[in-house]
Design a protein around this motif. Structure first.
Motif, short mmCIF file in Angstrom:
data_model
loop_
_atom_site.label_atom_id
_atom_site.label_comp_id
_atom_site.label_asym_id
_atom_site.label_seq_id
_atom_site.Cartn_x
_atom_site.Cartn_y
_atom_site.Cartn_z
N ARG A 157 0.70 -1.26 0.06
CA ARG A 157 -0.08 -0.03 -0.01
C ARG A 157 0.86 1.22 -0.11
O ARG A 157 0.49 2.39 -0.44
N GLU A 158 1.88 1.03 0.64
CA GLU A 158 2.87 2.26 0.70
C GLU A 158 3.73 2.53 -0.54
O GLU A 158 4.82 3.30 -0.71
N GLY A 159 3.53 1.62 -1.63
CA GLY A 159 4.18 1.71 -2.89
C GLY A 159 5.40 0.98 -3.14
O GLY A 159 6.30 1.10 -4.10
N VAL A 160 5.70 -0.17 -2.08
CA VAL A 160 6.89 -0.75 -2.27
C VAL A 160 6.57 -1.90 -3.40
O VAL A 160 5.55 -2.76 -3.27
N LYS A 161 7.16 -1.89 -4.39
CA LYS A 161 6.94 -2.82 -5.51
C LYS A 161 7.45 -4.45 -5.20
O LYS A 161 7.02 -5.18 -5.86
N SER A 162 8.45 -4.38 -4.44
CA SER A 162 9.28 -5.75 -4.42
C SER A 162 9.72 -5.58 -2.91
O SER A 162 10.42 -4.70 -2.33
N GLY A 163 9.80 -7.08 -2.49
CA GLY A 163 10.30 -7.23 -1.19
C GLY A 163 10.09 -8.64 -0.58
O GLY A 163 9.60 -9.28 -1.13
#
Length: 297
Positions: A157-163
């Protein structure tokens, strides 16, 4: 949660990435406060204190987690059961002071309060009641998977595309590495936990492992896992480790223990019937089994 969490975020700005990781840590701590049994004020302990007395109003997310836990109990015929907390810690402590197994009669008497069917839920007011006095619930078999999944959802939701959110080996992944390759996950060998026996490329998938190589006791030369069969009160033997692959970390976490309890044949049969689930089992003789959709190299 008594577990080490590691959070990986792919981004081009380190300050931005650290801010997102801090948000994920806060989310994990928020969930721990709700579910832990080490805080008298947690909702888990409030429910446990009122067992056999009255219903306790819970937050919607705690209520929903209990409801999903009961569904998994139904699916696994009780091999997964959050009322396992009813077992007295004096029966099994899995430390160096433990030098003998409890007798069968004592073990059997301890499990009388383990019964997920005695959790009474009221969806109208989100209340939870444990029917019998002395009953206790605990989220040790599903909580860290749930926390990992919630941290991942927040980061997305915070815009982190990968992790990756890794809860002591129960981990959930999304997106790709910085080099655009899929995440590579090592499957630990139970005789050498730091040495993987196989690797898998995953993305948008979760992996959870339940094994007897981290917490166990050896009595009369035989290794006993910390995993207790809720129907006998005795430790599981015959399987060294079970790895579950699922799109959801909560499901992966929750299914690893019951497959261990059910054994190789019944466990793989169950996994083969559930869409998008896979498993790898290593037995006491180091023989490797896998569900039909897993092809190990």
């Amino acid at each position: 949660m008594g577990n080490r969490f590691e959070i990986t975020v792919v981004g081009t700005d380190e300050t931005w990435a650290q801010e997102k990781i801090s948000l994920a840590i806060a989310e994990i701590r928020r969930i721990e406060k709700l579910l832990t049994t080490f805080d008298d004020n947690s909702q888990t302990n409030q429910i446990n204190r009122q067992a056999g007395i009255r219903a306790v109003k819970a937050d919607r997310e705690v209520f929903d987690l209990i409801q999903r836990s009961i569904k998994i109990s139904n699916l696994t015929d009780g091999a997964f059961d959050i009322t396992y907390g009813s077992i007295d810690k004096s029966l099994w402590n899995f430390d160096k002071s433990m030098t003998a197994l409890p007798d069968l009669v004592t073990a059997k008497s301890m499990i009388q309060l383990i019964n997920y069917r005695n959790i009474i839920l009221n969806g109208a007011d989100c209340s939870v009641m444990l029917k019998e006095k002395g009953m206790r619930i605990g989220f040790g078999g599903i909580g860290k998977g749930y926390a990992a999944e919630m941290a991942k959802a927040l980061l997305k939701r915070e815009g982190v595309k990968s992790g990756i959110v890794n809860a002591s080996g129960d981990l959930t992944t999304w997106g790709l590495q910085a080099n655009n390759n899929p995440w590579t996950i090592g499957i630990a060998h139970p005789d050498s936990a730091h040495l993987p026996f196989s690797y898998m490329n995953v993305t948008n998938m979760a992996v959870a492992t339940s094994g007897n190589y981290e917490k166990f006791v050896t009595i009369n030369g035989k290794k006993y896992s910390h995993t207790i069969n809720p129907k006998t009160g005795l430790p599981v033997t015959g399987i060294k480790s079970v790895t579950i692959i699922s799109p959801d970390a909560e499901i992966a976490d929750a299914m690893a223990t019951p497959v261990t309890i059910m054994g190789v044949k019944a466990g793989i049969n169950l996994i083969n019937q559930v869409q998008q689930l896979g498993c790898i089992i290593i037995d006491d003789n180091n023989k490797i089994y896998s569900s039909k959709n897993i092809h190990l190299q």
